[in-house]
Motif scaffolding. Structure first.
Motif, mmCIF file in Angstrom:
data_model
loop_
_atom_site.group_PDB
_atom_site.id
_atom_site.type_symbol
_atom_site.label_atom_id
_atom_site.label_comp_id
_atom_site.label_asym_id
_atom_site.label_seq_id
_atom_site.Cartn_x
_atom_site.Cartn_y
_atom_site.Cartn_z
ATOM 1 N N GLY A 427 36.001 -31.015 -21.188
ATOM 2 C CA GLY A 427 35.400 -32.014 -22.064
ATOM 3 C C GLY A 427 34.095 -31.567 -22.689
ATOM 4 N N LEU A 428 33.824 -30.269 -22.664
ATOM 5 C CA LEU A 428 32.590 -29.738 -23.242
ATOM 6 C C LEU A 428 32.799 -29.205 -24.659
ATOM 7 C CD1 LEU A 428 31.182 -27.891 -20.095
ATOM 8 C CD2 LEU A 428 30.142 -29.864 -21.240
ATOM 9 N N GLY A 429 34.037 -29.198 -25.138
ATOM 10 C CA GLY A 429 34.315 -28.704 -26.485
ATOM 11 C C GLY A 429 33.583 -29.513 -27.547
ATOM 12 N N GLY A 430 33.034 -28.824 -28.537
ATOM 13 C CA GLY A 430 32.352 -29.492 -29.636
ATOM 14 C C GLY A 430 30.879 -29.731 -29.408
ATOM 15 N N ARG A 431 30.398 -29.551 -28.166
ATOM 16 C CA ARG A 431 28.962 -29.740 -27.905
ATOM 17 C C ARG A 431 28.182 -28.511 -28.358
ATOM 18 N NH1 ARG A 431 27.534 -33.780 -23.456
ATOM 19 N NH2 ARG A 431 25.530 -32.750 -23.658
ATOM 20 N N THR A 432 26.982 -28.738 -28.870
ATOM 21 C CA THR A 432 26.150 -27.626 -29.367
ATOM 22 C C THR A 432 25.153 -27.143 -28.332
ATOM 23 O OG1 THR A 432 24.584 -29.215 -30.324
ATOM 24 C CG2 THR A 432 26.359 -28.401 -31.757
ATOM 25 N N ASP A 433 25.029 -27.870 -27.207
ATOM 26 C CA ASP A 433 24.018 -27.507 -26.208
ATOM 27 C C ASP A 433 24.612 -26.729 -25.036
ATOM 28 O OD1 ASP A 433 25.504 -29.640 -25.284
ATOM 29 O OD2 ASP A 433 23.832 -30.610 -24.269
ATOM 30 N N VAL A 434 25.847 -26.228 -25.192
ATOM 31 C CA VAL A 434 26.498 -25.477 -24.109
ATOM 32 C C VAL A 434 26.383 -23.988 -24.376
ATOM 33 C CG1 VAL A 434 28.643 -25.073 -22.852
ATOM 34 C CG2 VAL A 434 28.138 -27.353 -23.736
ATOM 35 N N GLN A 435 25.810 -23.273 -23.411
ATOM 36 C CA GLN A 435 25.708 -21.814 -23.508
ATOM 37 C C GLN A 435 26.715 -21.176 -22.560
ATOM 38 O OE1 GLN A 435 21.496 -21.448 -22.518
ATOM 39 N NE2 GLN A 435 21.003 -21.192 -24.671
ATOM 40 N N SER A 436 27.036 -19.936 -22.805
ATOM 41 C CA SER A 436 27.949 -19.221 -21.911
ATOM 42 C C SER A 436 27.379 -17.851 -21.597
ATOM 43 C CB SER A 436 29.333 -19.083 -22.550
ATOM 44 O OG SER A 436 29.255 -18.383 -23.773
ATOM 45 N N TYR A 437 27.701 -17.390 -20.386
ATOM 46 C CA TYR A 437 27.208 -16.088 -19.938
ATOM 47 C C TYR A 437 28.268 -15.446 -19.055
ATOM 48 C CZ TYR A 437 24.282 -12.522 -17.758
ATOM 49 O OH TYR A 437 23.781 -11.325 -17.324
ATOM 50 N N VAL A 438 28.491 -14.169 -19.264
ATOM 51 C CA VAL A 438 29.451 -13.416 -18.452
ATOM 52 C C VAL A 438 28.701 -12.382 -17.616
ATOM 53 C CG1 VAL A 438 31.455 -11.890 -18.452
ATOM 54 C CG2 VAL A 438 31.292 -13.721 -20.150
ATOM 55 N N ALA A 439 28.810 -12.505 -16.308
ATOM 56 C CA ALA A 439 28.221 -11.531 -15.387
ATOM 57 C C ALA A 439 29.352 -10.645 -14.870
ATOM 58 C CB ALA A 439 27.516 -12.239 -14.232
ATOM 59 N N GLU A 440 29.404 -9.430 -15.352
ATOM 60 C CA GLU A 440 30.490 -8.518 -14.972
ATOM 61 C C GLU A 440 30.364 -8.098 -13.512
ATOM 62 O OE1 GLU A 440 32.931 -8.012 -16.813
ATOM 63 O OE2 GLU A 440 32.275 -8.434 -18.867
ATOM 64 N N SER A 441 31.505 -7.903 -12.873
ATOM 65 C CA SER A 441 31.524 -7.465 -11.480
ATOM 66 C C SER A 441 30.805 -6.125 -11.329
ATOM 67 C CB SER A 441 32.971 -7.313 -11.004
ATOM 68 O OG SER A 441 33.006 -6.699 -9.730
ATOM 69 N N PRO A 442 30.042 -5.954 -10.241
ATOM 70 C CA PRO A 442 29.359 -4.676 -10.004
ATOM 71 C C PRO A 442 30.288 -3.572 -9.498
ATOM 72 C CG PRO A 442 28.976 -6.143 -8.158
ATOM 73 C CD PRO A 442 29.763 -6.929 -9.173
ATOM 74 N N PHE A 443 31.529 -3.906 -9.217
ATOM 75 C CA PHE A 443 32.449 -2.935 -8.638
ATOM 76 C C PHE A 443 32.895 -1.916 -9.692
ATOM 77 C CE2 PHE A 443 33.920 -6.469 -5.537
ATOM 78 C CZ PHE A 443 32.742 -6.321 -4.822
ATOM 79 N N ALA A 444 33.007 -0.665 -9.274
ATOM 80 C CA ALA A 444 33.372 0.430 -10.190
ATOM 81 C C ALA A 444 34.890 0.519 -10.305
ATOM 82 C CB ALA A 444 32.796 1.751 -9.675
ATOM 83 N N TYR A 445 35.479 -0.397 -11.080
ATOM 84 C CA TYR A 445 36.940 -0.451 -11.206
ATOM 85 C C TYR A 445 37.510 0.823 -11.833
ATOM 86 C CZ TYR A 445 36.842 -5.419 -9.995
ATOM 87 O OH TYR A 445 36.675 -6.605 -9.341
ATOM 88 N N GLU A 446 36.810 1.389 -12.806
ATOM 89 C CA GLU A 446 37.328 2.576 -13.490
ATOM 90 C C GLU A 446 37.468 3.760 -12.534
ATOM 91 O OE1 GLU A 446 36.395 3.170 -17.868
ATOM 92 O OE2 GLU A 446 34.632 2.046 -17.176
ATOM 93 N N GLU A 447 36.653 3.754 -11.491
ATOM 94 C CA GLU A 447 36.731 4.843 -10.512
ATOM 95 C C GLU A 447 37.623 4.477 -9.330
ATOM 96 O OE1 GLU A 447 33.779 7.206 -7.383
ATOM 97 O OE2 GLU A 447 32.920 6.099 -9.078
ATOM 98 N N ASN A 448 37.585 3.213 -8.910
ATOM 99 C CA ASN A 448 38.214 2.827 -7.644
ATOM 100 C C ASN A 448 39.526 2.050 -7.770
ATOM 101 O OD1 ASN A 448 36.133 3.997 -6.183
ATOM 102 N ND2 ASN A 448 34.907 2.123 -6.171
ATOM 103 N N CYS A 449 39.961 1.765 -8.999
ATOM 104 C CA CYS A 449 41.174 0.963 -9.163
ATOM 105 C C CYS A 449 42.126 1.618 -10.163
ATOM 106 C CB CYS A 449 40.810 -0.447 -9.628
ATOM 107 S SG CYS A 449 42.222 -1.570 -9.659
ATOM 108 N N LEU A 450 43.391 1.688 -9.800
ATOM 109 C CA LEU A 450 44.437 2.208 -10.676
ATOM 110 C C LEU A 450 45.378 1.065 -11.035
ATOM 111 C CD1 LEU A 450 45.904 4.791 -11.876
ATOM 112 C CD2 LEU A 450 47.313 4.740 -9.804
ATOM 113 N N LEU A 451 45.572 0.832 -12.328
ATOM 114 C CA LEU A 451 46.506 -0.201 -12.788
ATOM 115 C C LEU A 451 47.830 0.470 -13.142
ATOM 116 C CD1 LEU A 451 47.101 -3.132 -13.548
ATOM 117 C CD2 LEU A 451 46.180 -2.649 -15.835
ATOM 118 N N TYR A 452 48.867 0.105 -12.386
ATOM 119 C CA TYR A 452 50.182 0.734 -12.540
ATOM 120 C C TYR A 452 51.141 -0.238 -13.228
ATOM 121 C CZ TYR A 452 54.755 2.632 -11.003
ATOM 122 O OH TYR A 452 56.042 3.115 -10.955
#
Length: 657
Positions: A427-452
């Motif tokens: 129910g927050l759609g259309g409001r102008t006072d809503v901010q968003s922020y993305v905090a990326e995971s600190p984990f090193a996925y490119e080194e430690n994870c393989l997507l098969y």
């Protein structure tokens, strides 16, 4: 104005000191994204704004918002120069009892000790968990129930649990308590003021304690938060003390909680419970009449519908259903008239609630999606889901007259490239006072994870033997390649059971199968060295398998939601099927996929292969780009050999022992 800016600057300096000096001295790692997240949250709280904070796995968002809340209280009290309104508590709403318990018993005591030792706060931080009456024991009702079963045969563990409630007033702390006993001994919705046990009531003492001035945090679940908001809107007595800031953790579950809260349900257990209360008031004839009449209604409605979707079905108002619903309403109205002044008001209220559900179905109330679901006894449950959830959330939580700072946070608020789906659902759609922020995971996925994404996958008819055998073959190869240590997530219990039957005698590693909420099986898996866990449902989120326990995560199918009456009703609001898929179906799948993917890497040192066995996810597949957009950057593989090479390069000799 100068003082406000100065205090805000000082508060942000303390964020740096807490996360870069004080917490690392206690053994916690410095995480840059956690620090940035805390700064964002603090600005939101001090600025009386609303923020959506998507926090990746391993960020430590709980400490981020708790520190921001501590500093809000500290510096708003200074800027408010003792204004009592500035000392109002902060509410933290979650969907998890485990998280509530951790905040009260671990996070807050730890932060309180550290900040007190450094002189950053002057008194200990206090937090209380606020829960509904149904979680607590009514001492009078408990003694009545114990007396009622004194000379009756009853499961020994359940009887022991019931007796232990004389010592434990919070029923969530007692094991083996039956659901029926919980409903019979909990604090009633309406406590009579003339209750003889009011002065010694443990629940009343708990309420008094939670309202004390020094309580810094009120912690509750989403349902309790919404119940309080409803009370305020209807000008009833609020459940929570007036608060100046709100943190909604696990915010992706808020709309579902609202759907439960503002929906109407009626089942056989509800009628059985009301009848029990009538019998206790010596109204045995009325109790029998109610049960006979309502059970007949459930039977007629059940026989009038074919449950083609298994457990859910749209409600159809046939002539027979219409007549039986009308008769049920007349029966309850007559009964309420006869019982007025004879039984407690709260019993009459329960009858009124049952009547309202029947009326909703008889009138085909357009504000609700009317559908049926089967209970364990194969008896239909009448379910009315509100079509107005976003509007209700907006009216009750976000459009308050009094200024309110709000943080909504979760690991899955963002879907694809943005927050559009979350904004729409909350129910927050259309409001102008809503901010968003993305905090990326600190984990090193490119080194430690393989997507098969195996290129050998082929399209099979859903539910066919060919599909089962293909999935079983892929899983067998992967389990052997990673030497067990595998979690297999299914979207279908039927497919899970079929694959398990094929593999259970052909895998050289222990196999565990989880059906719905079997915590014992999950704990058993955790005690094994290189086992394989087959799971579905709730195991897509909220379970933790750190280290080598899960070094191979297999997602059998992309987690698209199963069509049901509620989603079908939502589809009708879109001009085309493609618009609906892109706006609703794909974002919801991406969120669920991120939740499942989060089971793979749980610490900075974890390494894991994540395999998706859905031909729609592979290169060139219909949803390949949507999958890649939902997941963090990883190494990619299309051949089994690459999986084997990755595991060998990341694991030591002890992994294979």
């Amino acid at each position: 104005m100068f003082y406000k800016v100065e205090y805000q600057k000082r508060a942000h300096q303390e964020v740096e000191k807490i996360f870069r000096v004080l917490l690392p001295e206690q053994g916690l790692a410095v995480r840059e994204e956690q620090i940035r997240l805390c700064h964002e949250m603090l600005d939101t709280l001090l600025g009386e704004r609303i923020a959506l904070c998507d926090a990746g796995v391993g960020i430590g968002k709980t400490y981020a918002y708790l520190v921001a809340c501590v500093l809000l209280r500290k510096y708003s009290m200074l800027t408010g120069r003792g204004n009592p309104l500035e000392q109002r508590p902060v509410v933290v709403s979650t969907s998890s009892i485990a998280l509530q318990k951790a905040i009260v018993t671990e996070y807050i005591p730890f932060l309180s000790r550290v900040l007190l030792e450094q002189g950053m706060i002057q008194s200990p931080l206090r937090a209380v968990v606020r829960k509904g009456k149904e979680h607590f024991v009514c001492d009078n009702r408990l003694e009545q129930r114990i007396e009622a079963i004194r000379h009756k045969q009853k499961n020994a563990a359940q009887k022991e649990a019931l007796l232990s409630l004389r010592k434990h007033y919070d029923m969530d702390t007692v094991k083996d308590l039956s659901g029926f006993d919980r409903r019979l001994v909990c604090v009633p919705k309406f406590c009579p003021r003339e209750c003889p046990g009011r002065q010694t009531c443990r629940y009343q003492r708990y309420l008094e304690e939670s309202k004390k001035q020094d309580v810094f945090l009120q912690i509750c679940n989403h349902n309790y938060l919404l119940a309080d908001a409803f009370h305020r809107r209807e000008e009833y007595k609020p459940l929570l003390a007036d608060y100046r800031a709100l943190v909604v953790d696990e915010a992706h579950k808020l709309p579902e909680a609202a759907r439960q809260m503002f929906g109407k349900n009626l089942c056989k257990d509800d009628i059985r419970e009301i009848a029990y209360y009538l019998e206790r008031e010596h109204q045995n004839v009325e109790a029998r009449t109610l049960k006979a009449g309502m059970y007949s209604i459930f039977t007629i409605i059940g026989e009038s519908h074919i449950f083609s979707h298994g457990i859910k079905e749209n409600f159809q108002l046939t002539g027979e259903c219409e007549f039986c619903l009308w008769e049920g309403i007349q029966m309850i109205e007559r009964m309420m008239e006869q019982l007025k002044g004879v039984v407690p008001k709260w019993v009459l209220n329960r009858l009124q609630e049952a009547k309202e559900v029947l009326e909703c179905f008889l009138q085909k109330n357009s504000k609700y999606v009317l559908h049926l679901r089967m209970d364990k006894e194969k008896i239909p449950v009448l379910c009315a889901a509100s079509r107005e959830i976003p509007q209700l959330l907006r009216e009750m939580l976000w459009d308050r007259e009094q200024a309110l700072s709000v943080i909504l946070t979760s690991g899955t608020l963002k879907a694809g490239k943005g927050f559009a789906r979350t904004l729409q659902m909350t129910g927050l759609g259309g409001r102008t006072d809503v901010q968003s922020y993305v905090a990326e995971s600190p984990f090193a996925y490119e080194e430690n994870c393989l997507l098969y994404l195996p290129k050998t996958l082929r399209k099979c008819k859903r539910g066919s033997r060919e599909e089962v055998e293909m999935v079983a073959g892929q899983i067998h190869s992967l389990i052997c390649s990673t030497y067990g240590h595998t979690l297999v997530l299914f979207t279908s219990y039927t497919l899970m059971g079929s694959v398990y039957q094929i593999l259970r005698d052909g895998i050289p590693f222990p196999m565990v199968e989880v059906w719905r909420h079997s915590q014992e099986e999950i704990l058993r898996f955790k005690t094994m060295e290189n086992a394989v866990l087959f799971a579905a449902g709730s195991c897509w989120e909220g379970v933790d398998f750190p280290g080598d326990m899960v070094s191979s995560l297999i997602i059998v199918k992309l987690p698209f939601a199963v069509p049901d009456p509620i989603s079908e009703a939502e589809k009708e609001t879109y001009e085309s099927l493609e618009d609906y898929i892109q706006a609703i179906i794909v974002p919801d799948m991406q969120k669920k996929l991120r939740q499942g993917f989060g089971r793979a890497i749980r610490t900075e040192t974890d390494t894991c292969v994540v395999s998706i066995l859905d031909f729609r996810a592979v290169k060139g597949g219909k949803y390949h780009e949507d999958v890649m957009c939902a997941l963090p950057p990883c190494q990619m593989a299309e051949e089994l050999r690459e999986v084997q090479d990755f595991i060998r390069s990341r694991k030591g000799v002890e992994y294979y022992l």
